[in-house]
Design an enzyme around this catalytic site. Structure first.
Site, PDB file in Angstrom:
ATOM      1  N   HIS A   1       0.783  -1.423  -0.207  1.00 32.78           N
ATOM      2  CA  HIS A   1       0.132  -0.268  -0.254  1.00 32.78           C
ATOM      3  C   HIS A   1       0.777   1.180   0.048  1.00 32.78           C
ATOM      4  CE1 HIS A   1      -3.268  -2.591   2.399  1.00 32.78           C
ATOM      5  NE2 HIS A   1      -2.966  -2.819   1.611  1.00 32.78           N
TER       6      HIS A   1
ATOM      7  N   TYR B   1       4.015   1.814  13.002  1.00 34.08           N
ATOM      8  CA  TYR B   1       3.982   2.849  11.974  1.00 34.08           C
ATOM      9  C   TYR B   1       3.721   4.501  12.787  1.00 34.08           C
ATOM     10  CZ  TYR B   1      -0.421   0.688  10.352  1.00 34.08           C
ATOM     11  OH  TYR B   1      -1.488   0.977   9.930  1.00 34.08           O
TER      12      TYR B   1
END
Length: 472
Positions: free
Chosen positions: A71, A134
């Site tokens: 992605h 993240y």
């Protein structure tokens, strides 16, 4: 799980531009371990971008072989592992020559990766109970542009440690397109404000019809609007060039003009600076010699203190101060600007042609600056990643007075320069039909700083001849 303790903080480049591997210091003993997963000062000093994270996400994975799809999002992310180990794969899905470049590495708690906007991110767990974390510098939005790539794309040819046929993959990730069918992520946009003005038109000529460049006049985007914060999806923009300004120097001394000057020249740049800071945008702002009083006996440097004489100069100085508060800024200070539309050079040319003999001040000194040169200099600073800050940008060469320039215009257009009568500022003001705002007597700006970046300003009087040759 075996973690390498005692690493030095080291940032390493990869074949994908902007994708950085970070070896992380992890401190451990019999009780466990500790690390600073994000430490802004240390990590930016080591070479990581100061990307301004706004959200922290964690993906927990029970089983070995869990594989998350490729992605690419329109934001930056800092990827690390809290526990466990992964095989990470990144594919550049941005427009440009590096499109399709692949990089892979293993990540455990002692290693992290900075993933720039538009680079496809994926991973496969190599240990059970893996927590993948993240940091991102924008919030998810359904209106943002994303790109996806099939995990088994033969062009990328990612060497997955666990064959994809044996891996745990979502049905959605299995349906993603091949690299040949991916719509690349476009670069962050450049927004040019004040696009119908003299400088705005020069910026149009400089940047052309590049798809990532937008032009906005006041009709398109009013920089004084209280709704400016929500007027655009600002995270999509990488650079704002503010060529919008209130430049009616004499009218600025009236009550109505004073309010307009402060709204456009001071309040609007302050609002743009807040937007730029929040969204990590580079803000380019055009300043003026009028922030100085003109009493210096040398050329003004970028760090000379402000001392404006009138409302226009005061409002421009306030705008400069506001813009200087945003980390990524270029303040381009210029003087005696000539471009498309009504200006001093065209006025003198018209007077010469019509047989009118003008009276022109001969005690204000400076250099002409042509808008094409300002546009070229702005693009140079941005695209060459010059250090942020203030830069003087005018024409180069000897200084002249307005009377000198008027005589040159007459001569270059085939008329007698002796028809120009030199007068003092006081004489000109006393004969004017309306109030004249105070002007600096010395508008000469030192060009050393911008020349050191590799930019060569045009010579003023040479550029004047070229301008007249193309505007007759």
């Amino acid at each position: 799980m075996s973690i390498e303790f005692g690493k030095q903080l080291v940032v390493t480049e990869t074949p994908i531009p902007g994708l950085l591997v970070v070896d992380m210091p992890v401190h451990g003993d019999s009780r466990g371990w500790f690390k600073e997963n994000w430490q802004r000062q240390k990590m930016t000093d080591a070479g990581l971008p100061d990307f301004g994270p706004v959200q922290n996400n964690i993906s927990f994975n029970d089983a070995v072989g869990t594989t998350r799809g490729i992605h690419a999002e329109p934001w930056d992310k800092f990827v690390s592992v809290a526990t466990g180990r992964i095989f990470g794969a990144w594919v550049d899905l941005r427009e440009g020559p590096s499109f399709g470049t692949v990089f892979t590495t293993e990540i455990d708690p002692s290693r992290a990766v900075f993933v720039p906007r538009g680079v496809g991110n994926s991973y496969q767990t190599l240990e059970p109970d893996t927590a993948y974390a993240y940091l991102v510098n924008d919030h998810w939005s359904p209106d943002a542009a994303y790109a996806f790539l099939n995990l088994s794309d033969p062009t990328a040819n990612i060497p997955w440690p666990i064959p994809l046929a044996e891996a745990e993959i979502s049905e959605k990730d299995k349906q993603h397109p091949a690299l040949a069918d991916v719509a690349p992520i476009a670069p962050r946009k450049v927004l040019i404000l004040g696009s119908n003005g003299q400088l705005g038109r020069a910026l149009r000529a400089e940047y052309g019809d590049a798809p990532h460049v937008e032009y906005a006049s006041r009709t398109d985007l009013d920089v004084t609007s209280p709704d400016l914060d929500s007027a655009r999806r600002w995270r999509d923009y990488g650079t704002i060039i503010n060529a919008a300004a209130y430049t009616a120097v004499d009218t600025a001394e009236t009550s109505e003009g004073r309010a307009a000057a402060w709204a456009v020249n001071a309040a609007a740049p302050a609002a743009l600076a807040r937007i730029a800071t929040e969204h990590g945008i580079t803000l380019v702002h055009v300043s003026s010699d009028y922030v100085f009083d003109g009493t210096a006996e040398r050329a003004y440097r970028e760090d000379d203190p402000f001392s404006p004489l009138g409302v226009y100069g005061q409002s421009k100085a306030a705008g400069d101060i506001a813009v200087s508060t945003t980390p990524r800024h270029y303040i381009v200070r210029t003087s005696w600007v000539i471009g498309e539309g009504s200006n001093f050079v065209r006025t003198m040319s018209s007077l010469a042609e019509r047989g009118v003999d003008p009276r022109v001040v001969d005690d204000q000194h400076g250099r002409l600056t042509f808008t094409a040169d300002i546009a070229r200099g702005i693009r140079h600073l941005v695209e060459h990643h010059a250090p942020y800050g203030t830069y003087n940008l005018t024409g180069e060469g000897p200084t002249h007075t307005w009377a000198d320039i008027a005589r040159s215009v007459f001569e270059l257009t085939g008329h007698d320069p002796a028809r120009v009568t030199a007068v003092t500022t006081e004489e000109f003001s006393s004969s004017a039909r309306a109030a004249i705002a105070p002007r600096p007597r010395n508008s000469t700006l030192d060009l050393t700083k911008i020349i050191r970046t590799g930019f060569t300003p045009a010579t003023s009087m040479t550029a004047l001849g070229e301008y007249l040759a193309t505007h007759e």
